[in-house]
Design an enzyme around this catalytic site. Structure first.
Site, short mmCIF file in Angstrom:
data_model
loop_
_atom_site.label_atom_id
_atom_site.label_comp_id
_atom_site.label_asym_id
_atom_site.label_seq_id
_atom_site.Cartn_x
_atom_site.Cartn_y
_atom_site.Cartn_z
N LYS A 5 54.97 10.49 19.53
CA LYS A 5 55.30 11.35 18.04
C LYS A 5 57.16 11.54 18.74
CE LYS A 5 53.39 14.77 21.76
NZ LYS A 5 55.14 15.52 21.94
N ASP A 6 57.19 11.04 20.19
CA ASP A 6 58.99 11.19 20.75
C ASP A 6 59.76 10.78 20.18
OD1 ASP A 6 57.96 13.04 22.46
OD2 ASP A 6 57.33 11.91 23.86
N ARG A 53 57.43 23.77 16.41
CA ARG A 53 56.43 22.65 16.21
C ARG A 53 54.93 23.69 16.31
NH1 ARG A 53 51.78 20.43 16.57
NH2 ARG A 53 52.92 19.72 18.57
N ARG A 54 54.70 23.91 18.03
CA ARG A 54 53.85 24.48 18.10
C ARG A 54 53.63 26.15 17.98
NH1 ARG A 54 53.58 20.48 23.01
NH2 ARG A 54 51.81 18.80 22.21
N ARG A 71 59.19 23.87 29.76
CA ARG A 71 59.24 22.27 29.52
C ARG A 71 59.33 22.38 31.10
NH1 ARG A 71 62.16 21.26 25.10
NH2 ARG A 71 63.22 23.04 23.86
N ASN A 73 56.74 18.61 33.46
CA ASN A 73 55.15 17.71 32.86
C ASN A 73 54.37 18.64 32.83
OD1 ASN A 73 54.96 17.88 35.69
ND2 ASN A 73 55.88 16.37 36.33
N THR A 76 52.83 20.24 36.52
CA THR A 76 53.90 21.15 36.41
C THR A 76 53.56 22.37 35.87
OG1 THR A 76 55.57 19.40 36.77
CG2 THR A 76 56.35 22.21 37.16
N ARG A 77 53.17 22.27 34.32
CA ARG A 77 52.47 23.08 33.72
C ARG A 77 51.06 23.96 33.50
NH1 ARG A 77 54.50 20.94 27.23
NH2 ARG A 77 56.49 19.70 28.26
N CYS A 166 61.12 15.54 16.67
CA CYS A 166 59.95 16.30 17.46
C CYS A 166 60.81 17.64 18.28
CB CYS A 166 59.51 16.20 19.04
SG CYS A 166 60.73 15.40 19.70
#
Length: 234
Positions: A5-6, A53-54, A71, A73, A76-77, A166
């Site tokens: 997707k990237d 998109r989300r 933003r 990884n 971390t989220r 993306c």
């Protein structure tokens, strides 16, 4: 090896997409602080995601929620979700990434694709190789999964025709059954107030042309106006 997707719609000269392994679950998932589903989150809930998109699809379904840019990884989220200073109620992640890290137990909900259509290529890996490196192509060819490749080819053809990436609220997902492919696609305004969506089916071996035709269908429904507006505000 990349997340499909990237991958940009156009690759630099001398490089190409090699084998595409079997796809993981392409869905998006919600992980909420109190294990509350998307529909049950209170009005004004803060959901972390930096994907346009989300965000567009979340706001289309529930315009009263608040999108919080996030933003970093995956680890971390997840930490930020439980950090009181962040004031997050939930975050949105790709199911594939959560699965690959063995964190399925953290998932609150797999979001229905009717609410959130995945990104083109989501859940699939891309093995990028040199265009003229036949020895390497032969070595890695055993990793290719034909059905995944056909589905992703259709999705990327859709994306390519719309000249998307993306970073644009464009989504596409192809599913194959009995040698037939169904591709769903959408283009949305960032605030979710306008979502243009359609699907198209046909022989799986024609996935690429079906993806392009689906893009033309959305353009005829006004997706070009949405994309032009996004480009002008970029």
């Amino acid at each position: 090896v990349h997340s499909m997707k990237d991958m940009p719609a156009d690759l630099p000269p001398g490089l190409c997409i090699g084998p595409i392994p079997r796809r993981e679950n392409p869905a998006d998932v919600l992980i909420s602080k109190d294990n509350v589903s998307f529909a049950q989150l209170p009005a004004g809930s803060r959901i972390g995601t930096s994907s346009l998109r989300r965000a567009a699809q979340l706001l289309s379904a529930r315009p009263e929620i608040k999108i919080v840019p996030l933003r970093c990884n995956l680890d971390t989220r997840l930490r930020k979700l439980v950090d009181p200073a962040e004031r997050l109620d939930a975050i949105i992640l790709a199911a594939a990434g959560v699965h690959r890290l063995g964190l399925e137990h953290r998932i609150t909900e797999y979001i229905d694709p009717q609410i959130m259509l995945p990104a083109a290529g989501q859940g699939a890996l891309c093995i990028e190789i040199r265009t003229n490196d036949q020895p390497v192509a032969d070595i890695v060819d055993c990793l290719n999964h034909p059905l995944t490749r056909m589905a992703v080819t259709g999705e990327r053809a859709f994306l390519h025709r719309l000249e998307g990436s993306c970073q644009v609220p464009i989504a596409a997902h192809g599913s194959i059954k009995a040698n037939q492919i169904v591709i769903e696609g959408l283009v949305a305004e960032v605030d979710g107030q306008k979502v243009i969506r359609a699907h198209l089916d046909g022989p799986a071996k024609k996935a690429e042309s079906i993806g392009r035709e689906l893009a033309e269908t959305l353009l005829s429904k006004g997706a070009n106006i949405v994309l032009e507006k996004l480009a002008a505000n970029d």
